[in-house]
Design a protein around this motif. Structure first.
Motif, PDB file in Angstrom:
ATOM      1  N   PRO A   1       0.821  -1.215   0.000  1.00  0.00           N
ATOM      2  CA  PRO A   1       0.000   0.000   0.000  1.00  0.00           C
ATOM      3  C   PRO A   1       0.860   1.271   0.000  1.00  0.00           C
ATOM      4  CG  PRO A   1      -0.879  -1.584   1.564  1.00  0.00           C
ATOM      5  CD  PRO A   1       0.446  -2.127   1.083  1.00  0.00           C
TER       6      PRO A   1
ATOM      7  N   GLY B   1      -6.993  -0.734  -4.477  1.00  0.00           N
ATOM      8  CA  GLY B   1      -6.058   0.323  -4.147  1.00  0.00           C
ATOM      9  C   GLY B   1      -6.372   1.658  -4.795  1.00  0.00           C
TER      10      GLY B   1
ATOM     11  N   THR C   1      -6.292   4.392  -2.166  1.00  0.00           N
ATOM     12  CA  THR C   1      -4.910   4.541  -1.702  1.00  0.00           C
ATOM     13  C   THR C   1      -4.092   5.314  -2.734  1.00  0.00           C
ATOM     14  OG1 THR C   1      -5.054   2.487  -0.445  1.00  0.00           O
ATOM     15  CG2 THR C   1      -2.844   3.271  -0.972  1.00  0.00           C
TER      16      THR C   1
ATOM     17  N   ALA D   1      -4.619  -6.501   1.765  1.00  0.00           N
ATOM     18  CA  ALA D   1      -4.007  -5.229   1.379  1.00  0.00           C
ATOM     19  C   ALA D   1      -2.572  -5.401   0.893  1.00  0.00           C
ATOM     20  CB  ALA D   1      -4.042  -4.257   2.555  1.00  0.00           C
TER      21      ALA D   1
END
Length: 169
Positions: A19, A48, A51, A157
Motif C-alpha cells: 500500500p 487500491g 490509496t 491489502a
C-alpha cells in the motif's frame, strides 16, 4: 520524475507490492497533474484506487483527508499550496454518464480522479488517462495451500497489484 513531467511519462505497466508503494506512485502522479487533467481508475473493490488517490492528493498538496467518496459521489479538495485542486469522484453508484455530468464538476480548473469511471466519462474530456489496478495472484487458485479463499485473498491489502497506465482514446 520531476514536477515538469506529465503522466504520459509513466505510461505502461508496473508491479506495486505494498500500500505504501501504491501511495508513492500516486504522489508521483499528483506532482504531474495540472488543471483539466482527467484520470479514470479501474479495478475491483479493494484494489487500491483510494490509496492511489490519497497519494495523488499528497502530490498535489491538497487538503485532506482523502477518503472514498462513495456516498457523497464527489469531493473537492482545495490546494494548500496555491496549486491545482483535486476533485475525487466515485462513479460506482451512477447509472450513466449523464448522471456524472449532472455533478457539474469543474474539470477545466481541477485535476479530476474518477473511481469506477470506465464508460462513465463521455463528454467530460476528449482524452484522459486510465489507470487499471489488478491483483496478481501468482498462481493462487480459488483456495491456496493455507485454505484462504479467493475472496479473502482479494481483500488482502498486501497482495501485489499490477498497475497499467494508458492514454485514452
Amino acid at each position: 520524475m520531476t514536477a515538469g513531467g506529465t503522466l504520459d511519462d509513466l505510461l505502461g505497466q508496473r508491479e506495486i507490492t505494498t500500500p505504501e508503494g501504491m501511495e508513492a506512485l500516486g504522489e508521483q502522479i499528483g506532482r504531474m497533474l495540472r488543471p483539466g487533467d482527467l484520470v479514470v481508475l479501474t479495478g475491483p473493490l479493494g484494489a487500491g484506487k483510494t490509496t492511489l488517490t490519497r497519494g495523488i492528493g499528497a502530490g498535489l498538496g491538497v487538503r485532506g483527508p482523502i477518503q472514498s467518496p462513495t456516498f457523497v459521489l464527489a469531493r473537492t479538495h482545495p490546494s494548500l499550496v496555491g496549486g491545482t485542486p483535486l476533485v475525487h469522484v466515485d462513479a460506482y453508484r451512477l447509472g450513466s454518464p449523464a448522471e456524472l455530468d449532472d455533478l457539474d464538476i469543474d474539470v477545466e480548473a481541477s485535476a479530476v480522479i474518477v473511481e469506477w469511471g470506465r464508460d462513465m466519462i463521455d463528454g467530460l474530456r476528449d482524452s484522459w488517462w486510465e489507470i487499471e489496478l489488478e491483483r496478481e495472484w501468482h498462481g493462487r487458485g480459488v483456495d491456496d495451500a493455507c485454505g484462504t479463499t479467493a475472496h479473502e485473498a482479494e481483500l488482502d491489502a498486501d497482495a501485489p497489484r499490477l498497475v497499467t497506465i494508458s492514454r485514452r482514446p
